[in-house]
Design a protein around this motif. Structure first.
Motif, PDB file in Angstrom:
ATOM      1  N   UNK A   1      -3.019   3.248  -5.326  1.00  0.00           N
ATOM      2  CA  UNK A   1      -4.351   2.541  -5.049  1.00  0.00           C
ATOM      3  C   UNK A   1      -4.984   2.623  -6.583  1.00  0.00           C
ATOM      4  N   UNK A   2      -5.162   1.181  -7.397  1.00  0.00           N
ATOM      5  CA  UNK A   2      -5.712   1.324  -8.544  1.00  0.00           C
ATOM      6  C   UNK A   2      -7.226   1.508  -8.597  1.00  0.00           C
ATOM      7  N   UNK A   3      -7.853   1.052  -7.390  1.00  0.00           N
ATOM      8  CA  UNK A   3      -9.246   1.040  -7.054  1.00  0.00           C
ATOM      9  C   UNK A   3      -9.859   2.421  -6.714  1.00  0.00           C
TER      10      UNK A   3
ATOM     11  N   UNK B   1       0.856  -1.261   0.039  1.00  0.00           N
ATOM     12  CA  UNK B   1      -0.075   0.052   0.093  1.00  0.00           C
ATOM     13  C   UNK B   1       0.708   1.336  -0.011  1.00  0.00           C
ATOM     14  N   UNK B   2       2.038   1.251   0.714  1.00  0.00           N
ATOM     15  CA  UNK B   2       3.028   2.349   0.385  1.00  0.00           C
ATOM     16  C   UNK B   2       3.842   2.371  -0.712  1.00  0.00           C
ATOM     17  N   UNK B   3       3.852   1.144  -1.639  1.00  0.00           N
ATOM     18  CA  UNK B   3       4.686   1.256  -2.712  1.00  0.00           C
ATOM     19  C   UNK B   3       3.832   1.512  -4.126  1.00  0.00           C
ATOM     20  N   UNK B   4       2.429   1.031  -4.026  1.00  0.00           N
ATOM     21  CA  UNK B   4       1.934   0.660  -5.266  1.00  0.00           C
ATOM     22  C   UNK B   4       0.549   1.777  -4.963  1.00  0.00           C
TER      23      UNK B   4
ATOM     24  N   UNK C   1      -8.116  -6.747  -4.027  1.00  0.00           N
ATOM     25  CA  UNK C   1      -8.208  -5.664  -4.738  1.00  0.00           C
ATOM     26  C   UNK C   1      -7.191  -5.632  -5.954  1.00  0.00           C
ATOM     27  N   UNK C   2      -5.833  -5.787  -5.189  1.00  0.00           N
ATOM     28  CA  UNK C   2      -4.589  -5.387  -5.938  1.00  0.00           C
ATOM     29  C   UNK C   2      -4.577  -6.425  -7.197  1.00  0.00           C
TER      30      UNK C   2
END
Length: 167
Positions: A139-141, A134-137, A150-151
Motif C-alpha cells: 500500500x503506497x498510501x 492489494x495482495x501483490x503491491x 489510489x494506486x
C-alpha cells in the motif's frame, strides 16, 4: 467527456476522455456485439503480441439492499481502451466475453477482485487468472482501504479523483 461515435444498436456509445495529460477511449455497451467488437480490437491491437497480457477488471454492483445483489457493470481496461459493459441490463452475455475471461494467458488485475469474480458467476462467467493488486503491491498510501485510484495516483503520479455517488 466528448461523444465520438454511436453504435447502430441503441445505448452503445464510445467516448474520448482527456484527464491528467492522458487520453482514454471508453466504450459503454449494452449490446453483446459491441462487447465482442471491443474484445477483438484489444486482442489484435494490444494483447496478441504482448509478452505479458494484463487487463484491468472491476465491477460495480446492484444495490446491496436488494435481495438479489449481482454485478451491474463490468469494467475492463487495456492500455487506453476501456469497456463499460452494463451486464445487468444487456441483451445477452456474449460467449466471446466468457472465453476472453477464461483465457489463462491473460492476467486480470483489480483490487478486491475476489468479490468481482464471485458476483460474475451468476452470468456463467468464470475468471481463472485473477490477481488482487492489494495482495501483490504494498500500500503506497496512508488510506486503509486502497482503491485503483489510489494506486494510479501513487504509481504513475496522477491526481485522479473518484466522483462521489449520489444517494
Amino acid at each position: 467527456m466528448e461523444h465520438l461515435a454511436r453504435d447502430p444498436a441503441p445505448r452503445s456509445r464510445i467516448y474520448h476522455l482527456m484527464a491528467e495529460r492522458m487520453s482514454f477511449k471508453i466504450t459503454a455497451a449494452l449490446r453483446a456485439r459491441r462487447v465482442e467488437k471491443w474484445i477483438r480490437a484489444v486482442r489484435r491491437d494490444y494483447l496478441d503480441n504482448a509478452p505479458i497480457k494484463c487487463v484491468g477488471l472491476d465491477c460495480e454492483f446492484t444495490n446491496p439492499c436488494e435481495a438479489d445483489q449481482r454485478a451491474a457493470v463490468l469494467q475492463l481496461s487495456v492500455a487506453s481502451e476501456n469497456l463499460l459493459f452494463q451486464i445487468c441490463w444487456a441483451d445477452e452475455v456474449p460467449q466471446v466475453l466468457k472465453e476472453f475471461l477464461l483465457d489463462e494467458s491473460i492476467r486480470f488485475c483489480g483490487t478486491t477482485i475476489d468479490k468481482d469474480v464471485e458476483m460474475l458467476s451468476p452470468y456463467c462467467i468464470h475468471i481463472t487468472s485473477a490477481f488482487d493488486l492489494l495482495k501483490i503491491l504494498p500500500n503506497p498510501t496512508k488510506n486503509l482501504i486502497l482503491s485503483l485510484y489510489d494506486l494510479a495516483n501513487s504509481i504513475i503520479v496522477t491526481n485522479l479523483v473518484k466522483k462521489k455517488r449520489n444517494k
